[in-house]
Write a protein that holds these residues in place. Structure first.
Motif, PDB file in Angstrom:
ATOM      1  N   PRO A 149       7.793 -49.572  96.263  1.00 40.52           N
ATOM      2  CA  PRO A 149       8.538 -50.728  96.765  1.00 40.52           C
ATOM      3  C   PRO A 149       7.691 -51.475  97.789  1.00 40.52           C
ATOM      4  O   PRO A 149       7.068 -50.852  98.658  1.00 40.52           O
ATOM      5  N   LYS A 150       7.655 -52.766  97.676  1.00 45.29           N
ATOM      6  CA  LYS A 150       6.829 -53.568  98.596  1.00 45.29           C
ATOM      7  C   LYS A 150       7.674 -53.963  99.805  1.00 45.29           C
ATOM      8  O   LYS A 150       8.031 -55.125 100.014  1.00 45.29           O
ATOM      9  N   GLY A 151       7.991 -52.951 100.575  1.00 41.65           N
ATOM     10  CA  GLY A 151       8.773 -53.160 101.786  1.00 41.65           C
ATOM     11  C   GLY A 151       9.269 -51.815 102.277  1.00 41.65           C
ATOM     12  O   GLY A 151       9.053 -50.786 101.628  1.00 41.65           O
ATOM     13  N   SER A 207      -4.623 -52.288  98.238  1.00 37.31           N
ATOM     14  CA  SER A 207      -3.925 -53.488  98.741  1.00 37.31           C
ATOM     15  C   SER A 207      -2.903 -53.104  99.810  1.00 37.31           C
ATOM     16  O   SER A 207      -2.760 -53.783 100.832  1.00 37.31           O
ATOM     17  N   ASP A 208      -2.210 -51.985  99.592  1.00 38.97           N
ATOM     18  CA  ASP A 208      -1.164 -51.583 100.536  1.00 38.97           C
ATOM     19  C   ASP A 208      -1.749 -51.231 101.905  1.00 38.97           C
ATOM     20  O   ASP A 208      -1.238 -51.680 102.944  1.00 38.97           O
ATOM     21  N   LEU A 209      -2.837 -50.455 101.913  1.00 43.35           N
ATOM     22  CA  LEU A 209      -3.444 -50.082 103.197  1.00 43.35           C
ATOM     23  C   LEU A 209      -4.004 -51.316 103.909  1.00 43.35           C
ATOM     24  O   LEU A 209      -3.940 -51.419 105.135  1.00 43.35           O
ATOM     25  N   GLY A 211      -2.854 -54.453 103.542  1.00 45.85           N
ATOM     26  CA  GLY A 211      -1.731 -55.288 103.988  1.00 45.85           C
ATOM     27  C   GLY A 211      -1.075 -54.772 105.254  1.00 45.85           C
ATOM     28  O   GLY A 211      -0.811 -55.536 106.191  1.00 45.85           O
ATOM     29  N   GLU A 212      -0.819 -53.459 105.304  1.00 44.21           N
ATOM     30  CA  GLU A 212      -0.100 -52.950 106.491  1.00 44.21           C
ATOM     31  C   GLU A 212      -0.985 -52.948 107.738  1.00 44.21           C
ATOM     32  O   GLU A 212      -0.502 -53.126 108.843  1.00 44.21           O
ATOM     33  N   ARG A 213      -2.297 -52.754 107.542  1.00 44.54           N
ATOM     34  CA  ARG A 213      -3.212 -52.857 108.688  1.00 44.54           C
ATOM     35  C   ARG A 213      -3.478 -54.319 109.037  1.00 44.54           C
ATOM     36  O   ARG A 213      -3.864 -54.645 110.155  1.00 44.54           O
TER      37      ARG A 213
HETATM   38 MG   LIG Z   1       3.492 -51.320 101.641  1.00 44.29          MG
END
Ligand SMILES: [Mg+2]
Ligand SMILES: NC(=O)c1ccc[n+]([C@@H]2O[C@H](COP(=O)([O-])OP(=O)(O)OC[C@H]3O[C@@H](n4cnc5c(N)ncnc54)[C@H](O)[C@@H]3O)[C@@H](O)[C@H]2O)c1
Ligand SMILES: CC(C)(O)[C@@H](O)C(=O)O
Ligand SMILES: [Mg+2]
Length: 356
Positions: A149-151, A207-209, A211-213
């Motif tokens: 989930p993107k959130g 991409s997730d790492l 984006g959150e950083r």
């Molecule tokens: Mg994420």
């Protein structure tokens, strides 16, 4: 599978039109979905699946606050809530929702229960992509896939209760049974995703790492702090600095961006603001791009995953984290924010209390 054009690139997206909840229920009707871990994603995904009529059980350490939370959320010990090993034994689909670092410690136990035909589900590409660091190498005769989930899991649940879905990525790493696609998409729908975007494990985690950083969490706090400090150093009050840095962004302008894009938000501001924003945005892009390049490189070389594993597997990890979060909470910026938030209409005491 719908093919949608994203700014000129055509991508595969799974929609509820082609894969409605009834189809997900049919695919999962003989499965026991075991949610291992009840932290942030665990509750969102478990409760949404329960409400969607899926046979879902939770596996959690008994002597933990989150066991009590699962009970409070309606999971019944001995029926739908078990110690982790028992849930692993009962589950045909194992949703591995411990923290990424904790997944390493429990992996030998999980692996023992991955008998042929079962499925191993992640919500992140971390454990598999960085398997040299995590040691997570699943047996060849189980399906391995992810729905990410993107959130936050909190938003996943809130949006589900509002009748909306949160976008998720999905990926198949291993299709041992020939049913991996149906299983992963059915789970994606059942956990409350709106649309499912195709990816692979490596792309999801990189991409997730990043984006959150980056813009989602790390960078945004950094630029908030920088602008707030400059305003304060130049004699502006805390409330003025906070309103002009955070409150207006979250309450007024970002909802406009969310609704219709950046140009539309700009179009709803003064010509003075438009001129300034159009003049300055490229300067900010150019100043931060080298930092984003450094960040992406740090993710791709495994430095970020190693740092996360090293720090999150320390015995005093929780205390250290709390201290770092307290530093943010106690900074003038976020203390000013607390007072500003208290002034919002929804945070006002009821009329009676004011009179009293
Ligand atoms: Mg994420
Ligand atoms: N937090 C989010 O909203 C979010 C969003 C997208 C993806 N993800 C991914 O979902 C997965 C789960 O993340 P999360 O944030 O929900 O996890 P979390 O940090 O909240 O931890 C989940 C559970 O792990 C348990 N746990 C921790 N250490 C343990 C140990 N040694 N043995 C047994 N149990 C232990 C905790 O009790 C907790 O119930 C991760 O892969 C994460 O990257 C999380
Ligand atoms: C919610 C986030 C930041 O998108 C997720 O990636 C996480 O790790 O918690
Ligand atoms: Mg993440």
């Amino acid at each position: 599978m719908a093919q949608l054009n994203f700014g000129g690139s055509v991508e595969n997206v799974v929609t509820r039109d082609e894969f409605p909840l009834s189809k997900a229920q049919e695919v999962l009707k003989n499965e026991t979905v075991a949610i291992i871990g009840y932290g942030v994603q665990g509750p969102g995904q478990a409760l949404n699946q329960k409400d969607n009529g899926i046979n879902v059980i939770v596996g959690q350490r008994k002597s933990s606050k989150t066991w009590d939370k699962a009970v409070a959320d309606g999971f019944v010990p001995g029926e739908t809530l078990f110690e982790i090993e028992e849930a692993l034994e009962r589950g045909t689909i194992i949703c591995y929702l411990l923290s990424d670092a904790a997944q390493i410690e429990l992996w030998p136990t999980v692996k023992k229960h991955l008998t042929p035909g079962k499925a191993l589900y992640f919500s992140h590409g971390f454990g598999i992509t960085f398997n040299e660091q995590t040691g997570i190498v699943p047996p060849a005769d189980v399906d391995v896939f992810l729905v990410a989930p993107k959130g936050s899991g909190t938003s996943l649940r809130r949006m589900f209760l509002q009748g909306r879905g949160l976008n998720s990525s999905y990926a198949i790493f291993q299709d041992a049974t020939g049913k991996a696609y149906d299983r992963v998409v059915a789970l994606g729908i059942a956990v409350g995703s709106g649309y499912l975007f195709e990816t692979d494990f490596k792309k999801e985690v990189y991409s997730d790492l990043t984006g959150e950083r980056g813009t989602l969490m790390g960078c945004i706090q950094g630029i908030f702090a920088a602008q707030y400090d400059v305003l304060r150093t130049n004699g502006h009050s805390p409330s003025e600095a906070f309103n002009e840095t955070v409150e207006e962004l979250t309450q007024s302008l970002m909802p406009l961006v969310a609704e219709n894009g950046m140009d539309w938000m700009y179009a709803n501001c003064s010509t003075t603001a438009q001129r300034g924003a159009l003049d300055w945005w490229k300067k900010f892009r150019d100043a931060t791009k080298p930092v984003f390049e450094e960040l992406y490189n740090s993710v791709a070389t495994g430095k970020e995953s190693q740092r996360s594993i090293d720090s999150n597997s320390q015995p005093d990890y929780r205390e250290k984290l709390d201290a770092e979060l307290a530093e943010l909470r106690e900074s003038e910026l976020w203390r000013a924010g607390k007072t500003v938030r208290s002034l919002r209409p929804e945070n006002q005491p009821a009329e009676k209390e004011i009179e009293a």
